[in-house]
Design an enzyme around this catalytic site. Sequence first.
Site, PDB file in Angstrom:
ATOM      1  N   GLY A  15     -27.562  -8.343  30.416  1.00  0.00           N
ATOM      2  CA  GLY A  15     -27.731  -7.062  29.779  1.00  0.00           C
ATOM      3  C   GLY A  15     -26.311  -7.516  28.566  1.00  0.00           C
ATOM      4  O   GLY A  15     -25.505  -8.347  28.999  1.00  0.00           O
ATOM      5  N   GLY A  18     -23.111  -6.499  30.856  1.00  0.00           N
ATOM      6  CA  GLY A  18     -22.590  -7.238  31.906  1.00  0.00           C
ATOM      7  C   GLY A  18     -22.701  -9.170  31.975  1.00  0.00           C
ATOM      8  O   GLY A  18     -21.492  -9.750  32.816  1.00  0.00           O
ATOM      9  N   SER A 109     -20.715   5.806  29.350  1.00  0.00           N
ATOM     10  CA  SER A 109     -20.241   6.196  28.015  1.00  0.00           C
ATOM     11  C   SER A 109     -19.863   7.210  27.407  1.00  0.00           C
ATOM     12  O   SER A 109     -19.824   8.214  28.234  1.00  0.00           O
ATOM     13  CB  SER A 109     -21.980   6.405  27.601  1.00  0.00           C
ATOM     14  OG  SER A 109     -22.219   6.700  26.409  1.00  0.00           O
ATOM     15  N   SER A 110     -19.843   7.096  26.518  1.00  0.00           N
ATOM     16  CA  SER A 110     -18.189   8.309  25.642  1.00  0.00           C
ATOM     17  C   SER A 110     -19.331   9.505  25.586  1.00  0.00           C
ATOM     18  O   SER A 110     -19.056  10.681  25.658  1.00  0.00           O
ATOM     19  CB  SER A 110     -18.196   8.282  24.502  1.00  0.00           C
ATOM     20  OG  SER A 110     -19.256   8.051  23.341  1.00  0.00           O
ATOM     21  N   CYS A 111     -21.169   9.442  26.185  1.00  0.00           N
ATOM     22  CA  CYS A 111     -21.506  10.870  25.530  1.00  0.00           C
ATOM     23  C   CYS A 111     -21.755  11.343  26.405  1.00  0.00           C
ATOM     24  O   CYS A 111     -22.686  12.495  26.573  1.00  0.00           O
ATOM     25  CB  CYS A 111     -23.317   9.972  25.791  1.00  0.00           C
ATOM     26  SG  CYS A 111     -24.100   9.727  27.055  1.00  0.00           S
ATOM     27  N   TYR A 138     -29.193  10.642  29.444  1.00  0.00           N
ATOM     28  CA  TYR A 138     -28.874  10.047  29.687  1.00  0.00           C
ATOM     29  C   TYR A 138     -27.229  10.177  30.127  1.00  0.00           C
ATOM     30  O   TYR A 138     -26.610   9.239  31.115  1.00  0.00           O
ATOM     31  CB  TYR A 138     -28.598   8.414  29.074  1.00  0.00           C
ATOM     32  CG  TYR A 138     -28.245   7.422  28.920  1.00  0.00           C
ATOM     33  CD1 TYR A 138     -28.093   6.668  29.736  1.00  0.00           C
ATOM     34  CD2 TYR A 138     -26.442   7.822  28.027  1.00  0.00           C
ATOM     35  CE1 TYR A 138     -27.412   5.399  29.126  1.00  0.00           C
ATOM     36  CE2 TYR A 138     -25.325   6.264  28.482  1.00  0.00           C
ATOM     37  CZ  TYR A 138     -26.273   5.496  29.109  1.00  0.00           C
ATOM     38  OH  TYR A 138     -25.121   4.081  29.558  1.00  0.00           O
ATOM     39  N   LYS A 142     -25.249  10.062  33.569  1.00  0.00           N
ATOM     40  CA  LYS A 142     -23.624   8.958  33.835  1.00  0.00           C
ATOM     41  C   LYS A 142     -23.124   9.757  34.566  1.00  0.00           C
ATOM     42  O   LYS A 142     -22.055   9.362  35.405  1.00  0.00           O
ATOM     43  CB  LYS A 142     -23.133   8.445  32.711  1.00  0.00           C
ATOM     44  CG  LYS A 142     -24.953   8.063  31.893  1.00  0.00           C
ATOM     45  CD  LYS A 142     -24.099   5.755  32.741  1.00  0.00           C
ATOM     46  CE  LYS A 142     -24.771   5.453  32.815  1.00  0.00           C
ATOM     47  NZ  LYS A 142     -24.227   3.699  33.207  1.00  0.00           N
ATOM     48  N   PRO A 165     -16.469   3.699  27.766  1.00  0.00           N
ATOM     49  CA  PRO A 165     -16.066   2.868  27.407  1.00  0.00           C
ATOM     50  C   PRO A 165     -16.754   3.458  25.981  1.00  0.00           C
ATOM     51  O   PRO A 165     -18.268   4.704  26.056  1.00  0.00           O
ATOM     52  CB  PRO A 165     -17.148   1.878  26.885  1.00  0.00           C
ATOM     53  CG  PRO A 165     -18.521   2.455  27.431  1.00  0.00           C
ATOM     54  CD  PRO A 165     -17.213   2.900  28.706  1.00  0.00           C
ATOM     55  N   THR A 166     -16.736   3.430  24.323  1.00  0.00           N
ATOM     56  CA  THR A 166     -16.781   4.603  23.302  1.00  0.00           C
ATOM     57  C   THR A 166     -18.576   3.321  22.915  1.00  0.00           C
ATOM     58  O   THR A 166     -18.612   2.563  23.744  1.00  0.00           O
ATOM     59  CB  THR A 166     -16.073   4.095  22.210  1.00  0.00           C
ATOM     60  OG1 THR A 166     -15.998   4.638  20.951  1.00  0.00           O
ATOM     61  CG2 THR A 166     -15.570   2.814  21.478  1.00  0.00           C
ATOM     62  N   ASN A 167     -18.547   3.751  21.469  1.00  0.00           N
ATOM     63  CA  ASN A 167     -20.063   2.755  21.148  1.00  0.00           C
ATOM     64  C   ASN A 167     -19.475   1.505  21.023  1.00  0.00           C
ATOM     65  O   ASN A 167     -18.413   0.280  20.493  1.00  0.00           O
ATOM     66  CB  ASN A 167     -20.290   2.929  19.423  1.00  0.00           C
ATOM     67  CG  ASN A 167     -20.033   4.484  19.805  1.00  0.00           C
ATOM     68  OD1 ASN A 167     -21.460   5.028  19.936  1.00  0.00           O
ATOM     69  ND2 ASN A 167     -19.658   5.465  19.404  1.00  0.00           N
ATOM     70  N   HIS A 181     -28.623   1.345  19.148  1.00  0.00           N
ATOM     71  CA  HIS A 181     -28.394   2.101  18.579  1.00  0.00           C
ATOM     72  C   HIS A 181     -27.576   1.781  17.104  1.00  0.00           C
ATOM     73  O   HIS A 181     -28.415   1.113  16.805  1.00  0.00           O
ATOM     74  CB  HIS A 181     -26.533   1.471  19.512  1.00  0.00           C
ATOM     75  CG  HIS A 181     -26.675   2.730  20.258  1.00  0.00           C
ATOM     76  ND1 HIS A 181     -27.180   1.729  21.850  1.00  0.00           N
ATOM     77  CD2 HIS A 181     -27.172   3.583  21.396  1.00  0.00           C
ATOM     78  CE1 HIS A 181     -27.069   2.390  23.005  1.00  0.00           C
ATOM     79  NE2 HIS A 181     -26.664   3.499  22.516  1.00  0.00           N
ATOM     80  N   TRP A 203     -30.744   6.734   8.825  1.00  0.00           N
ATOM     81  CA  TRP A 203     -31.058   7.728   9.337  1.00  0.00           C
ATOM     82  C   TRP A 203     -29.815   8.633   8.756  1.00  0.00           C
ATOM     83  O   TRP A 203     -28.630   8.595   8.929  1.00  0.00           O
ATOM     84  CB  TRP A 203     -31.301   8.004  10.665  1.00  0.00           C
ATOM     85  CG  TRP A 203     -32.545   7.898  11.066  1.00  0.00           C
ATOM     86  CD1 TRP A 203     -33.521   7.144  10.286  1.00  0.00           C
ATOM     87  CD2 TRP A 203     -33.655   8.164  12.277  1.00  0.00           C
ATOM     88  NE1 TRP A 203     -34.406   7.099  10.718  1.00  0.00           N
ATOM     89  CE2 TRP A 203     -34.588   8.477  11.748  1.00  0.00           C
ATOM     90  CE3 TRP A 203     -32.786   9.284  12.990  1.00  0.00           C
ATOM     91  CZ2 TRP A 203     -35.395   7.809  13.638  1.00  0.00           C
ATOM     92  CZ3 TRP A 203     -33.760   9.018  14.247  1.00  0.00           C
ATOM     93  CH2 TRP A 203     -34.979   8.356  14.471  1.00  0.00           C
ATOM     94  N   ARG A 210     -17.339   7.637  13.983  1.00  0.00           N
ATOM     95  CA  ARG A 210     -17.425   6.277  14.926  1.00  0.00           C
ATOM     96  C   ARG A 210     -16.937   5.639  14.926  1.00  0.00           C
ATOM     97  O   ARG A 210     -16.231   5.149  14.795  1.00  0.00           O
ATOM     98  CB  ARG A 210     -19.363   5.947  15.263  1.00  0.00           C
ATOM     99  CG  ARG A 210     -20.350   7.122  15.259  1.00  0.00           C
ATOM    100  CD  ARG A 210     -20.317   7.643  16.615  1.00  0.00           C
ATOM    101  NE  ARG A 210     -22.141   8.768  16.625  1.00  0.00           N
ATOM    102  CZ  ARG A 210     -21.303   9.739  16.044  1.00  0.00           C
ATOM    103  NH1 ARG A 210     -20.200  10.507  15.682  1.00  0.00           N
ATOM    104  NH2 ARG A 210     -22.905  10.526  16.668  1.00  0.00           N
ATOM    105  N   ASP A 270     -28.512  13.484  12.627  1.00  0.00           N
ATOM    106  CA  ASP A 270     -27.402  13.078  12.176  1.00  0.00           C
ATOM    107  C   ASP A 270     -25.995  12.512  13.542  1.00  0.00           C
ATOM    108  O   ASP A 270     -25.549  12.501  14.399  1.00  0.00           O
ATOM    109  CB  ASP A 270     -25.854  13.278  11.434  1.00  0.00           C
ATOM    110  CG  ASP A 270     -25.979  12.831  10.026  1.00  0.00           C
ATOM    111  OD1 ASP A 270     -25.913  12.182   9.714  1.00  0.00           O
ATOM    112  OD2 ASP A 270     -25.420  14.490   9.292  1.00  0.00           O
TER     113      ASP A 270
END
Length: 317
Positions: A15, A18, A109-111, A138, A142, A165-167, A181, A203, A210, A270
């Site tokens: 990925g 990785g 993930s930051s989410c 998701y 996490k 990590p952030t985006n 994304h 969108w 971000r 958004d």
Amino acid sequence: MKNKDLKIFIAGHKGMVGSAVWRLLEKKGYSNLIGRSSKELDLRNQSDVIRFFELEKPDIVIDAAAKVGGIWANQQHPYTFLMENLQIQNNLIEASYRFGCEKFIFLGSSCIYPKFAPQPIKEEYLLTGALEPTNEGYAIAKIAGVKACEAIRKQYGKDFVSLMPTNLYGPFDNFDLQSSHVLPAMIRKFHEAKVKKEAVELWGSGTPFREFLHVDDLADAVYFTMNSNMEGHLYNVGSATEISIKNLAELIQRIIGHQGEILWDSSKPDGTPRKLMDSSRFFELGWKPKIDLETGIHNTYKWFLGKRDQLKEVKYK
């Protein structure tokens, strides 16, 4: 880790994250890297993972394996994103503990943080509010991974660390318009619109902000973590800079050379209005990102141009 012969298993080595970690560790002289494709090892299958650990006995495990996607994919397949990520990380965490791995690095993930968390987002804001509904499955998976690593540290004193990590963006990103994304989706849209001499429809309103981090910077953060004694169990990893989606679109448009109009579809969601990470805890350890956003997008677009004929549409069950 001064010992370059340590056996390091990079889960998800094919990925975006990785493969970036693999490239960096190879460059740093690590000669005993292990990777398995999803066809070779199904990380969702506990017995397969246990057999793999029995055979290989890795010293360090870097968990860069996950089921990932953008807003559309998460909305359409919430159970898939929740269950498969739980299965993958639970199997890796348990096997790493059971077989005595020296270090486990969990990448999230930051989410994981609340949708309306105070900005910038600190690690202690975890579980203080409701999540963004569009990727809740998701995020919950996490969060469970973060808590499992924290619990192992508390109960057994094991060196299990979570990096959030952030985006991310960069080489080997997902450019499929149904599941990608925002940044890679924009690169593909603007490129195709440039070729066809068309307008680009995006969108939302363009007003959310971000933060972005090049995947090679995250790989460097993983390398830093491997070679550091981390007192905490959870660290944010970001760039400490943010940009509006509208300004991001205009930056990508300029880099790609698209001359047409940008149309915003405000009927589409958004997502979170602002999501800036407070990475000061990690920065204070001595790490900082090196790749600025414009340079990173240039490099990513160059990679995309070289690989676009090989990019396949991702289909979900």
